[in-house]
Design a protein around this motif. Structure first.
Motif, PDB file in Angstrom:
ATOM      1  N   GLY A 374      -3.058  -5.803   4.774  1.00 60.19           N
ATOM      2  CA  GLY A 374      -3.341  -5.507   6.171  1.00 60.19           C
ATOM      3  C   GLY A 374      -2.968  -4.093   6.546  1.00 60.19           C
ATOM      4  N   MET A 375      -1.832  -3.610   6.047  1.00 57.22           N
ATOM      5  CA  MET A 375      -1.417  -2.243   6.363  1.00 57.22           C
ATOM      6  C   MET A 375      -2.355  -1.228   5.715  1.00 57.22           C
ATOM      7  N   ARG A 376      -2.852  -1.538   4.516  1.00 57.70           N
ATOM      8  CA  ARG A 376      -3.849  -0.633   3.900  1.00 57.70           C
ATOM      9  C   ARG A 376      -5.107  -0.570   4.763  1.00 57.70           C
ATOM     10  N   GLU A 377      -5.519  -1.742   5.268  1.00 60.21           N
ATOM     11  CA  GLU A 377      -6.693  -1.779   6.132  1.00 60.21           C
ATOM     12  C   GLU A 377      -6.425  -0.989   7.417  1.00 60.21           C
ATOM     13  N   ILE A 378      -5.215  -1.102   7.948  1.00 59.50           N
ATOM     14  CA  ILE A 378      -4.838  -0.341   9.143  1.00 59.50           C
ATOM     15  C   ILE A 378      -4.860   1.150   8.845  1.00 59.50           C
ATOM     16  N   ASP A 379      -4.345   1.563   7.684  1.00 59.52           N
ATOM     17  CA  ASP A 379      -4.350   2.981   7.316  1.00 59.52           C
ATOM     18  C   ASP A 379      -5.771   3.531   7.233  1.00 59.52           C
ATOM     19  N   ARG A 380      -6.694   2.685   6.750  1.00 58.69           N
ATOM     20  CA  ARG A 380      -8.092   3.142   6.677  1.00 58.69           C
ATOM     21  C   ARG A 380      -8.714   3.233   8.070  1.00 58.69           C
ATOM     22  N   ALA A 381      -8.369   2.257   8.934  1.00 54.83           N
ATOM     23  CA  ALA A 381      -8.991   2.201  10.258  1.00 54.83           C
ATOM     24  C   ALA A 381      -8.394   3.208  11.229  1.00 54.83           C
ATOM     25  N   MET A 382      -7.106   3.497  11.092  1.00 57.74           N
ATOM     26  CA  MET A 382      -6.445   4.426  12.015  1.00 57.74           C
ATOM     27  C   MET A 382      -5.404   5.243  11.262  1.00 57.74           C
ATOM     28  N   PRO A 383      -5.860   6.202  10.468  1.00 54.43           N
ATOM     29  CA  PRO A 383      -4.918   7.014   9.690  1.00 54.43           C
ATOM     30  C   PRO A 383      -3.976   7.815  10.585  1.00 54.43           C
ATOM     31  N   GLU A 384      -2.777   8.066  10.072  1.00 56.81           N
ATOM     32  CA  GLU A 384      -1.780   8.846  10.803  1.00 56.81           C
ATOM     33  C   GLU A 384      -2.364  10.205  11.198  1.00 56.81           C
ATOM     34  N   GLY A 385      -2.052  10.625  12.416  1.00 49.26           N
ATOM     35  CA  GLY A 385      -2.506  11.930  12.878  1.00 49.26           C
ATOM     36  C   GLY A 385      -3.911  11.955  13.415  1.00 49.26           C
ATOM     37  N   GLY A 386      -4.591  10.815  13.425  1.00 53.45           N
ATOM     38  CA  GLY A 386      -5.963  10.777  13.922  1.00 53.45           C
ATOM     39  C   GLY A 386      -6.021  10.314  15.368  1.00 53.45           C
ATOM     40  N   LYS A 397     -10.866  -8.631  11.879  1.00 48.41           N
ATOM     41  CA  LYS A 397     -10.628  -8.824  10.444  1.00 48.41           C
ATOM     42  C   LYS A 397      -9.132  -8.781  10.132  1.00 48.41           C
ATOM     43  N   LEU A 398      -8.408  -7.883  10.798  1.00 54.55           N
ATOM     44  CA  LEU A 398      -6.964  -7.811  10.585  1.00 54.55           C
ATOM     45  C   LEU A 398      -6.303  -9.136  10.945  1.00 54.55           C
ATOM     46  N   LYS A 399      -6.783  -9.774  11.999  1.00 57.05           N
ATOM     47  CA  LYS A 399      -6.231 -11.068  12.415  1.00 57.05           C
ATOM     48  C   LYS A 399      -6.701 -12.184  11.493  1.00 57.05           C
ATOM     49  N   ASP A 400      -7.991 -12.218  11.211  1.00 56.54           N
ATOM     50  CA  ASP A 400      -8.590 -13.343  10.512  1.00 56.54           C
ATOM     51  C   ASP A 400      -8.284 -13.330   9.015  1.00 56.54           C
ATOM     52  N   THR A 401      -8.294 -12.134   8.413  1.00 54.03           N
ATOM     53  CA  THR A 401      -8.118 -12.023   6.961  1.00 54.03           C
ATOM     54  C   THR A 401      -6.673 -11.775   6.564  1.00 54.03           C
ATOM     55  N   TYR A 402      -5.993 -10.911   7.335  1.00 49.54           N
ATOM     56  CA  TYR A 402      -4.650 -10.493   6.933  1.00 49.54           C
ATOM     57  C   TYR A 402      -3.541 -11.083   7.797  1.00 49.54           C
ATOM     58  N   GLY A 403      -3.906 -11.846   8.830  1.00 55.85           N
ATOM     59  CA  GLY A 403      -2.888 -12.478   9.665  1.00 55.85           C
ATOM     60  C   GLY A 403      -2.152 -11.528  10.579  1.00 55.85           C
ATOM     61  N   ILE A 404      -2.714 -10.335  10.839  1.00 55.77           N
ATOM     62  CA  ILE A 404      -2.070  -9.381  11.752  1.00 55.77           C
ATOM     63  C   ILE A 404      -2.449  -9.764  13.182  1.00 55.77           C
ATOM     64  N   PRO A 405      -1.520 -10.265  14.002  1.00 54.92           N
ATOM     65  CA  PRO A 405      -1.865 -10.668  15.371  1.00 54.92           C
ATOM     66  C   PRO A 405      -2.415  -9.491  16.178  1.00 54.92           C
ATOM     67  N   GLU A 406      -3.246  -9.801  17.162  1.00 51.97           N
ATOM     68  CA  GLU A 406      -3.904  -8.737  17.921  1.00 51.97           C
ATOM     69  C   GLU A 406      -2.913  -7.865  18.678  1.00 51.97           C
ATOM     70  N   ASP A 407      -1.814  -8.458  19.184  1.00 49.33           N
ATOM     71  CA  ASP A 407      -0.859  -7.625  19.905  1.00 49.33           C
ATOM     72  C   ASP A 407      -0.163  -6.651  18.960  1.00 49.33           C
ATOM     73  N   LEU A 408       0.008  -7.052  17.697  1.00 50.95           N
ATOM     74  CA  LEU A 408       0.605  -6.156  16.709  1.00 50.95           C
ATOM     75  C   LEU A 408      -0.366  -5.033  16.354  1.00 50.95           C
ATOM     76  N   THR A 409      -1.656  -5.373  16.250  1.00 44.49           N
ATOM     77  CA  THR A 409      -2.666  -4.341  16.034  1.00 44.49           C
ATOM     78  C   THR A 409      -2.664  -3.344  17.190  1.00 44.49           C
ATOM     79  N   GLY A 410      -2.586  -3.872  18.420  1.00 52.10           N
ATOM     80  CA  GLY A 410      -2.546  -2.983  19.585  1.00 52.10           C
ATOM     81  C   GLY A 410      -1.321  -2.099  19.594  1.00 52.10           C
ATOM     82  N   LEU A 411      -0.182  -2.640  19.200  1.00 46.32           N
ATOM     83  CA  LEU A 411       1.053  -1.863  19.150  1.00 46.32           C
ATOM     84  C   LEU A 411       0.936  -0.717  18.146  1.00 46.32           C
TER      85      LEU A 411
END
Length: 891
Positions: A374-386, A397-411
C-alpha cells in the motif's frame, strides 16, 4: 494528584451531595440507534431526560463514563497526537440531575469541588455562558468570586450542547483555567478564544442545562423537567493538577508512551520544541486505549460500521510505528499496558485480556502483510515533494486491495500536499456495493415480499397474535387483498414465522372456501406479519380493496426442519465458547430447513482436534435428550442469569429465553425442538474464514446429516472400486499413489533443472534470441530462462552474476509448472559504483509490463504484469542502464 485519585475525588464529592454512583455505560449505546458510540456521560440517561424511562430515586447520579469520539458530530480523530488535548477514547466525569436541582446548585457544586477539593486558584478561573442565558451569568457573578470581566457570553457553537443531530440538548456553561503567566482579564472575546486554541486558557468542565429535545427537523421541544448534565474531562483536569501542559504527559498516557519507546528503540522527548517529532508516540498511546476499550466492550474488527471504526483506529496506529521502522506487531503490547493500568477501575479489561491481546496482534499481522504494498502504491500516486489530486479510483484501490482506510489515505495526502477526489472514491465504493448486492441476491422469495408488494397495502391492521410456537395449522379470521397476481393476508392468529435471528421465514398455504394460495413470501408491516403468494387451487372471489375472511393457515411442516437446526445452533455456540474461549461471539447466522450456518469471532481456523471436540460436544448434548425450555423473562433478569444476547441487538423489557439446562441459555425469538434428541444427528460440513477475525461453521442435522453420510459412503465405495481396493485400504492406496507422483515430479524437475543450466550457459555465452552485448569489457545480458518449480531465484542470480563478469543483466524467468513469470536482475560491483543498481533495473523492467519490483544493488527481482510485454521490459531496462553507462548500449 494522580488520575485515579482525581476520579475518586469527583465521585466521592458528589456522593456526599446525594448522588448515586452509577457504573460507566458501554461504549456501544444499548438502545440508541442514533449514536454509533457513547460520546458523552449523559447517553445512558437519555431516556430519563426525555421522560421515556421512569425517573430514578434518588434523582441524582454521578459517573465516570467511557467515551469515544471518532464519528458524526463529535469527531476528534484527525487532531489526535497533534494537539495537546484531543483523544479518541477519554473519560468524562459527570454529575446529573433528573428534574431535581438546576442551574444554581450545578454552579455551586462545580465551584466548591474545583476550588475546594481540587484547590484550583479561583483567580485563574473563567466561565462562559450562552449569550441569551442571563440566569447563568448572574449566578456565576453572585455565587462565586469570578468577576464580570471573566464571565463571557458566547454563541451556539461554544455554549449550546447537543448529544447528536437529535435528542436532549440545551444551553451550557463552561469552566476554563487560565495558565498564562501575564494574566489580564481585559481581553476581547476573540483574544479569549485565541488563548483557548493556544492551550493558554483551558476549558475543562461543561455544565449543560438540559431543557429541550431536538427533532430531526431542528425543532426544540421542552423536556418534561429541566435537568443537569455535566461533563468534566478527566484527562484535562489531570494535566492541570499534574502541571504537565498536555494530557499526554499525565500518568494516564506516559506508561503507554514508555512502552512504545521500548518497543521502537527510540526515545520520546517531552521538550516543547520536539513536539512534532513525538506525534507517533502520542497516537500510539491514544489508539491503544481506544482499541483496548472497544474490544473489551464487544466491538470486533470488521469492514462494517463500528467494527470498521475499530479497524481504522488500529491501522492508523500500525502505520505510525511502521513509518518509524517497526515491522513486527507492537500495538498489542501497548494494549496490555492499558489493561494493566486501568483494569482496577474497568474490570472488563482484565476479564477479556487474552481476547484483547490476541485480536489486536492478529489485526496487526494482517495489516502488516499489505501495508508495504500500500505504501508503494501511495508513493506512486503521491510522491514526496509533489502536488495535485489523487484519483478516486486509486484511493479506492488503496482501501479495497491494501486495506488502507480512506481517512488514512486523506491524512497521508494532506501530509504530502495532495488533494483526493473523494467524489470518485465514493462512486467506486458505491459501484462495488452494487456489485456485492447483485451477487448476494437469492432466488428464494420466502424471506421477503414479492416484487409487487408495493401495491399490497392495508389500513388499520387488526390485532395479531403469533401462534407458530405451538401450532403449524390453525383456523383464523383475516384480512386479504390482491394485486399484480399476488394475494396477501393479515392473519389474526398467525402461525407463519417471519425471518429473524437468522431463521428463515416459513412457507405453506392459506386455504379458503373453494380456493388455496401457496405462501411464498412473508414480511413485516406496521409491526404485523403479512403473508402472500399465488393461487394454487380453485378460484378466489374477486374483490376491490381489503376483504374480511375466515381461512385455514397451514405452515409447511418440512419448513420447520429449521427447528432442529436452530436448537443445534445454540448448542454449537455453547460448544465453541467452551472449547475456544469466551471471546467467541455470534457474528451472524442462517437457520434454514436443510442446513445451518454460524459466523463467530475467532482468530485462525479450527484445528482438527478442536473441530472434532466441538462436534462431539454437540452430539453428546443431542444424545442426552435434554429438555429445551422456552420462557419469557425480564431482560435484566435474563442477562443476570447468564443469558447470551446478540451484540448490538435491541431488546425489549420482556424477552424470550431458550434454555437447555446446564448447556445453553440464550435470548431468542425463533422456533425450537422440544428436546435435544429431536435434532437426531449433527455433522460439521465446513469451517472457513469469511472476514478478518470471523470464522464460519456450516453444519447439517437430522435428515440432512443422514443423507450426507449416505453420500459419503457412496463416494468411498466408488473411489475404492476405481482404485481396486477396499474402502478401509483407501488411505494406504492414496499414499502409494502420491509417492509415485512425487517421484515422477522430482524426475521432471531434475530434467528441467538440467535444461535451465544449459539455457544459462547459452545466455552467458552470448547466444539466444537477445544475446549478450560486449562493449569495452562490460556487457548487458538479457534473455529468457525456463526453470522448474521451487527454483531459488537468489541462487540463480548468484550463478548469473558469477558467470557474467563486468556487466548488468535482466532475465525473464518462467516457471512452466506454475504458469508464473518473474524478472531477476544482477549488477557487477564496478557498474554499481557508476550508478547502475539491480533494484532500479528490475523496477524499470517490471513497470513496463504493468507490475513492480525492487531489491538491492547486486540482486533484485520483480513481477511480470503482462507476459506478452516482457521484451518491452527487457528493452526498457537496457535503455535505462545505457543512459548511465553508455558502453552497455552496444551489441
Amino acid at each position: 494528584m494522580k488520575a485515579d485519585e482525581l476520579r475518586r475525588s469527583f465521585i466521592s464529592y458528589f456522593e456526599r451531595q446525594g448522588h448515586e454512583h452509577r457504573p460507566s455505560g458501554p461504549l456501544v449505546p444499548a438502545d440508541d440507534p442514533t449514536l454509533m458510540f457513547t460520546n458523552a456521560g449523559m447517553v445512558q440517561f437519555k431516556g430519563i431526560f426525555t421522560g421515556e424511562t421512569e425517573r430514578p430515586s434518588p434523582p441524582r447520579a454521578v459517573t465516570s463514563q467511557k467515551c469515544l469520539r471518532v464519528s458524526g458530530k463529535h469527531n476528534d480523530l484527525e487532531e489526535v497526537g497533534r494537539t495537546a488535548r484531543h483523544h479518541t477514547f477519554f473519560e468524562m466525569l459527570g454529575n446529573f440531575s433528573f428534574g431535581d436541582y438546576f442551574k444554581r446548585d450545578a454552579i455551586d457544586f462545580a465551584w466548591e469541588w474545583v476550588t475546594g477539593d481540587l484547590g484550583l486558584e479561583p483567580d485563574r478561573l473563567w466561565a462562559t455562558v450562552h449569550h441569551d442565558d442571563d440566569d447563568a451569568f448572574k449566578l456565576w457573578l453572585e455565587r462565586t468570586s469570578i468577576p464580570e470581566s471573566r464571565i463571557r457570553r458566547m454563541g451556539d457553537k461554544d455554549n449550546f450542547w447537543q448529544m447528536g443531530d437529535t435528542g436532549p440538548c440545551g444551553p451550557c456553561s463552561e469552566l476554563h483555567y487560565d495558565l498564562r503567566t501575564d494574566r489580564d482579564d481585559r481581553i476581547t472575546d476573540a483574544q479569549f478564544e485565541a488563548a483557548g486554541e493556544a492551550d493558554a486558557i483551558i476549558e475543562f468542565w461543561n455544565l449543560v442545562f438540559m431543557q429541550f429535545d431536538r427533532a430531526p427537523d431542528g425543532t426544540d421541544t421542552p423536556l418534561p423537567a429541566p435537568s443537569i448534565d455535566t461533563g468534566a474531562g478527566l484527562e484535562r483536569i489531570a494535566a492541570l493538577l499534574q502541571g504537565v501542559g498536555t494530557n499526554y504527559h499525565t500518568d494516564l498516557f506516559l506508561p503507554i508512551i514508555e512502552a512504545a519507546e521500548e518497543g521502537l528503540g527510540i526515545e520520546y522527548s517531552r521538550a516543547p520544541e520536539d513536539w512534532e517529532d513525538g506525534v507517533a508516540f502520542r497516537v500510539l498511546a491514544d489508539h491503544a486505549r481506544a482499541v483496548a476499550f472497544l474490544l473489551a466492550d464487544g466491538v470486533f474488527p470488521s469492514n462494517e460500521k463500528r467494527g470498521y471504526v475499530l479497524r481504522r483506529i488500529l491501522r492508523r496506529a500500525v502505520r505510525h510505528y511502521w513509518l518509524l521502522g517497526r515491522r513486527d506487531p507492537l500495538l498489542h503490547d501497548l494494549v496490555g499496558v492499558v489493561a494493566d493500568r486501568m483494569s482496577a477501575t474497568f474490570p472488563e479489561l482484565e476479564a477479556r485480556r487474552e481476547h484483547l491481546l490476541s485480536t489486536t496482534r492478529a489485526e496487526e499481522e494482517l495489516f502488516l502483510t499489505t501495508i508495504e504494498g500500500g505504501m508503494r502504491e501511495i508513493d506512486r500516486a503521491m510522491p514526496e515533494g509533489g502536488s495535485g489530486t489523487v484519483a478516486g479510483g486509486v484511493a479506492f484501490k488503496l482501501k479495497d486491495t491494501y486495506g488502507i482506510p480512506e481517512d488514512l489515505t486523506g491524512l497521508i495526502a494532506r501530509e504530502r500536499g495532495y488533494d483526493v477526489d473523494w467524489k470518485g472514491f465514493n462512486e467506486a465504493l458505491e459501484a462495488q456495493r452494487t456489485r456485492s448486492r447483485r451477487s448476494s441476491l437469492s432466488g428464494s422469495s420466502a424471506s421477503g415480499a414479492p416484487v409487487s408488494s408495493g401495491n399490497l397495502t392495508v389500513n388499520r391492521p387488526p390485532k395479531q397474535e403469533f401462534v407458530g410456537y405451538g401450532y403449524l395449522e390453525i383456523e383464523t379470521d383475516c384480512r386479504r387483498w390482491s394485486g399484480d397476481g399476488q394475494h396477501a393476508f393479515l392473519l389474526e392468529r398467525n402461525p407463519f414465522y417471519l425471518e429473524s435471528g437468522g431463521q428463515v421465514s416459513d412457507t405453506g398455504r392459506v386455504v379458503g372456501d373453494g380456493w388455496a394460495v401457496d405462501i411464498s413470501a412473508v414480511w413485516g408491516a406496521d409491526g404485523r406479519t403479512v403473508v402472500a403468494g399465488s393461487l394454487a387451487e380453485g378460484s378466489l372471489p374477486e374483490a376491490d380493496g381489503v376483504v374480511e375472511d375466515h381461512v385455514r393457515a397451514q405452515v409447511d411442516p418440512s419448513r420447520r426442519e429449521t427447528e432442529r437446526n436452530h436448537t443445534a445452533t445454540h448448542l454449537l455456540h455453547a460448544a465453541l465458547r467452551n472449547r475456544l474461549g469466551e471471546h467467541v461471539q455470534q457474528a451472524g447466522s442462517l437457520v434454514a430447513p436443510d442446513r445451518l450456518r454460524f459466523d463467530f469471532s475467532h482468530r485462525g481456523p479450527l484445528t482438527p482436534a478442536e473441530r472434532a471436540d466441538i462436534e462431539a460436544e454437540v452430539t453428546e448434548a443431542i444424545l442426552g435428550n435434554h429438555d429445551v425450555d422456552a420462557s419469557e423473562r425480564g431482560y435484566d433478569e435474563a442477562i443476570a442469569a447468564g443469558a447470551m444476547a446478540l451484540f448490538g441487538e435491541k431488546y425489549g423489557d420482556v424477552v424470550r429465553v431458550i434454555e437447555v439446562p446446564g448447556l445453553s441459555l440464550e435470548l431468542c425469538g425463533g422456533t425450537h425442538v422440544r428436546t435435544t434428541g429431536q435434532i437426531g444427528t449433527f455433522r460439521i460440513v465446513s469451517e472457513t474464514g469469511v472476514a478478518a477475525g470471523i470464522r464460519r461453521v456450516e453444519a447439517v442435522t437430522g435428515q440432512g446429516a443422514y443423507r450426507r453420510e449416505l453420500e459419503r459412503d457412496r463416494l468411498l465405495t466408488e473411489l475404492a472400486a476405481r482404485l481396486r481396493c477396499q474402502p478401509a485400504e483407501l488411505a494406504a492406496r492414496m499414499d502409494r499413489l502420491l509417492e509415485e507422483r512425487d517421484a515422477l515430479a522430482e524426475e521432471v524437475r531434475g530434467r528441467r533443472g538440467d535444461a535451465a543450466e544449459r539455457q544459462l550457459e547459452t545466455l552467458l555465452a552470448g547466444a539466444g534470441a537477445t544475446g549478450a552485448a560486449d562493449a569495452n569489457g562490460a556487457r548487458f545480458v538479457s534473455g529468457r530462462l525456463e526453470v522448474p518449480a521451487g527454483t531459488d531465484l537468489g541462487a540463480l542470480g548468484d550463478r548469473l552474476r558469477g558467470g557474467m563478469g563486468s556487466g548488468a543483466a535482466v532475465v525473464h524467468v518462467v516457471f512452466p509448472d506454475e504458469d508464473r513469470h518473474a524478472f531477476i536482475s544482477v549488477v557487477s560491483d564496478d557498474l554499481i559504483r557508476l550508478g547502475v543498481k539491480a533494484g532500479d533495473l528490475v523496477r524499470v523492467s517490471s513497470r513496463a509490463t504493468g507490475s513492480g519490483g525492487g531489491g538491492g544493488a547486486r540482486f533484485a527481482q520483480g513481477g511480470v504484469g503482462d507476459p506478452s510485454r516482457t521484451e518491452d521490459g527487457l528493452g526498457a531496462a537496457k535503455a535505462w542502464a545505457s543512459e548511465r553507462v553508455p558502453a552497455l548500449s552496444g551489441g
